[in-house]
Design a protein around this motif. Structure first.
Motif, PDB file in Angstrom:
ATOM      1  N   GLY A  61       7.848   3.452 -18.474  1.00 50.42           N
ATOM      2  CA  GLY A  61       7.910   2.151 -19.115  1.00 50.42           C
ATOM      3  C   GLY A  61       6.784   1.221 -18.705  1.00 50.42           C
ATOM      4  N   THR A  62       6.921  -0.035 -19.130  1.00 47.05           N
ATOM      5  CA  THR A  62       5.919  -1.054 -18.836  1.00 47.05           C
ATOM      6  C   THR A  62       6.267  -1.787 -17.545  1.00 47.05           C
ATOM      7  N   GLY A  63       5.358  -2.669 -17.134  1.00 47.05           N
ATOM      8  CA  GLY A  63       5.571  -3.453 -15.915  1.00 47.05           C
ATOM      9  C   GLY A  63       4.416  -3.282 -14.958  1.00 47.05           C
ATOM     10  N   VAL A  64       4.663  -3.506 -13.684  1.00 46.13           N
ATOM     11  CA  VAL A  64       3.624  -3.340 -12.673  1.00 46.13           C
ATOM     12  C   VAL A  64       3.348  -1.855 -12.499  1.00 46.13           C
ATOM     13  N   CYS A  65       2.149  -1.441 -12.885  1.00 48.51           N
ATOM     14  CA  CYS A  65       1.762  -0.029 -12.853  1.00 48.51           C
ATOM     15  C   CYS A  65       0.965   0.326 -11.609  1.00 48.51           C
ATOM     16  N   GLU A  66       0.479  -0.676 -10.882  1.00 47.75           N
ATOM     17  CA  GLU A  66      -0.233  -0.423  -9.631  1.00 47.75           C
ATOM     18  C   GLU A  66      -0.145  -1.671  -8.761  1.00 47.75           C
ATOM     19  N   VAL A  67       0.096  -1.461  -7.479  1.00 49.34           N
ATOM     20  CA  VAL A  67       0.042  -2.525  -6.480  1.00 49.34           C
ATOM     21  C   VAL A  67      -1.159  -2.256  -5.587  1.00 49.34           C
ATOM     22  N   ILE A  68      -2.055  -3.219  -5.490  1.00 44.37           N
ATOM     23  CA  ILE A  68      -3.194  -3.112  -4.581  1.00 44.37           C
ATOM     24  C   ILE A  68      -2.881  -3.969  -3.358  1.00 44.37           C
ATOM     25  N   TRP A  69      -2.806  -3.306  -2.215  1.00 37.28           N
ATOM     26  CA  TRP A  69      -2.467  -3.985  -0.976  1.00 37.28           C
ATOM     27  C   TRP A  69      -3.741  -4.460  -0.275  1.00 37.28           C
ATOM     28  N   GLY A  70      -3.687  -5.668   0.251  1.00 39.44           N
ATOM     29  CA  GLY A  70      -4.824  -6.243   0.944  1.00 39.44           C
ATOM     30  C   GLY A  70      -4.871  -5.802   2.400  1.00 39.44           C
ATOM     31  N   VAL A  71      -6.067  -5.407   2.860  1.00 37.24           N
ATOM     32  CA  VAL A  71      -6.284  -4.929   4.225  1.00 37.24           C
ATOM     33  C   VAL A  71      -7.189  -5.911   4.952  1.00 37.24           C
ATOM     34  N   ASP A  72      -6.903  -6.117   6.233  1.00 34.04           N
ATOM     35  CA  ASP A  72      -7.564  -7.189   6.968  1.00 34.04           C
ATOM     36  C   ASP A  72      -9.019  -6.905   7.328  1.00 34.04           C
ATOM     37  N   ARG A  73      -9.355  -5.653   7.699  1.00 31.79           N
ATOM     38  CA  ARG A  73     -10.700  -5.366   8.203  1.00 31.79           C
ATOM     39  C   ARG A  73     -11.205  -4.028   7.660  1.00 31.79           C
ATOM     40  N   GLU A  74     -12.516  -3.882   7.690  1.00 31.69           N
ATOM     41  CA  GLU A  74     -13.133  -2.641   7.214  1.00 31.69           C
ATOM     42  C   GLU A  74     -12.669  -1.438   8.011  1.00 31.69           C
ATOM     43  N   ASP A  75     -12.584  -1.589   9.337  1.00 31.69           N
ATOM     44  CA  ASP A  75     -12.169  -0.438  10.150  1.00 31.69           C
ATOM     45  C   ASP A  75     -10.716  -0.064   9.890  1.00 31.69           C
ATOM     46  N   SER A  76      -9.880  -1.055   9.602  1.00 29.65           N
ATOM     47  CA  SER A  76      -8.482  -0.768   9.252  1.00 29.65           C
ATOM     48  C   SER A  76      -8.407   0.009   7.943  1.00 29.65           C
ATOM     49  N   LEU A  77      -9.218  -0.410   6.970  1.00 26.95           N
ATOM     50  CA  LEU A  77      -9.245   0.281   5.687  1.00 26.95           C
ATOM     51  C   LEU A  77      -9.748   1.708   5.860  1.00 26.95           C
ATOM     52  N   ASP A  78     -10.816   1.885   6.629  1.00 25.60           N
ATOM     53  CA  ASP A  78     -11.370   3.227   6.848  1.00 25.60           C
ATOM     54  C   ASP A  78     -10.341   4.151   7.495  1.00 25.60           C
ATOM     55  N   LYS A  79      -9.591   3.632   8.440  1.00 21.40           N
ATOM     56  CA  LYS A  79      -8.589   4.443   9.127  1.00 21.40           C
ATOM     57  C   LYS A  79      -7.486   4.886   8.170  1.00 21.40           C
ATOM     58  N   LEU A  80      -7.020   3.966   7.334  1.00 24.13           N
ATOM     59  CA  LEU A  80      -5.975   4.307   6.371  1.00 24.13           C
ATOM     60  C   LEU A  80      -6.470   5.352   5.371  1.00 24.13           C
TER      61      LEU A  80
END
Length: 348
Positions: free
Chosen positions: A65-84
């Protein structure tokens, strides 16, 4: 700290113009608009984007169905994003946009993104509250509001047939914290860098209620406003603009203490005005709630299934670990096969 909240919610809808009109009336600040999409940006810097459900930018996922098809979560730092991303890339495809946004599917097949997020601090000044013998507002009227203006995206809710599995991915791979458990109904989780009572709630789609059919579906997004007055002013304004009014009306959840007002939404699912929710840190001890007792302290229009008084029943979750039930272990009727009492006693 890594994930600090919701950076963007992407709606896939049948009618962009109608959904745009809805959210303008709802009070979201319009940032950009074109024939193919609408972009709202809230005071905290989070985004609401509306596209047609068949737009190529809408990710393929297990959502029905319709609605929220993607949630983009905000990450605090570049190294945190790289680790995930390094961890996620071990067992799933990750797609990186030119702006650094990473897209992937969770174990339940729902679409998720990660992006660096510089959240803007939000300021609010709710009116002081008077009560018998406790005067905090002297020779001062309460503010008059014309319509609501949500400042934050507080949480998103999905209906899922395997809500424990959906939650386990967020806990084990994204570092979310368990907030509370609503027996047989669902699980509340908080991003590790956020203090909201919950940023995600996985609702059991096998419950015997209208609109619940055992499929993965979008349920609602909660938009944060200043206080109860703004919740009601917003709801009244929406009704004056011709939008369908809330079935349940104004209420307060017991689980998170939050004021709520759910409004039907042309995106599919609902849009919720929320105010005065609990905030948590890592010293919080999760609880397990009887579903009706935890659901509301009060509610304006009680549905028939709410009429029976709920017992005063809750307990601390302690070392609870959700059962991770694979899809192939599900019965033909869509319900989970029985699990061992030691693992399921807190939620069965």
């Amino acid at each position: 700290m890594a994930i600090i909240g919701i950076e963007t919610i992407l709606y896939g809808v049948d009618d962009i113009a109608e959904c745009t009109r809805y959210f303008v009336d709802f009070g979201l600040p319009l940032f950009e608009q074109s024939e193919n999409h609408t972009h709202f940006r809230l005071d905290e810097g989070s985004n609401v984007i509306i596209r047609h459900i068949h737009d190529p930018a809408i990710p393929k996922s297990s959502l029905t169905g319709t609605g929220v098809c993607e949630v983009i979560w905000g990450v605090d730092r570049e190294d945190s994003l790289d680790k995930l991303v390094k961890d996620l890339s071990r067992d799933r495809e990750t797609v990186v946009d030119p702006d650094g946004t990473v897209h992937f599917l969770a174990d339940d097949g729902l679409a998720i993104g990660l992006r660096l997020f510089r959240k803007t601090p939000v300021r609010s000044a709710p009116d002081p509250v008077n009560s018998p013998g406790n005067i905090n507002r002297l020779n001062q009227q309460r503010k008059w509001k014309v319509k609501a203006r949500p400042k934050t995206i507080q949480h998103v809710v999905f209906q899922t047939p395997a809500y424990e599995k959906s939650w386990a991915f967020y806990r084990d791979r994204l570092g979310f914290r368990l907030s509370d458990i609503q027996k047989t109904f669902g699980i509340f989780g908080r991003a590790d860098g956020a203090s909201d009572h919950h940023n995600i709630y996985f609702l059991n789609s096998n419950l015997p209620f209208p609109g619940m059919d055992g499929q993965y579906r979008f349920d609602h997004v909660n938009f944060g406003v200043e206080d109860l007055d703004e919740v009601m002013v917003g709801a009244n304004y929406m009704q004056r603009q011709g939008w369908q009014k809330s079935d349940w009306g104004l209420g307060r959840h017991r689980i998170s203490s939050a004021i709520f007002m759910y409004l039907p939404c042309p995106t599919g699912g609902q849009a919720e005005y929320g105010a005065d929710s609990d905030h948590l840190d890592d010293s919080w001890v999760p609880r397990v709630w009887h579903p009706m007792f935890g659901f509301f302290t009060f509610i304006h229009n009680m549905a028939p299934f709410m009429m029976e008084a709920a017992p005063w029943e809750w307990e601390y979750a302690g070392g609870y670990t959700p059962v991770q039930t694979p899809h192939e272990d599900r019965a033909q009727d869509g319900t989970d096969k029985p699990t061992s009492p030691a693992k399921s006693s807190l939620i069965e």
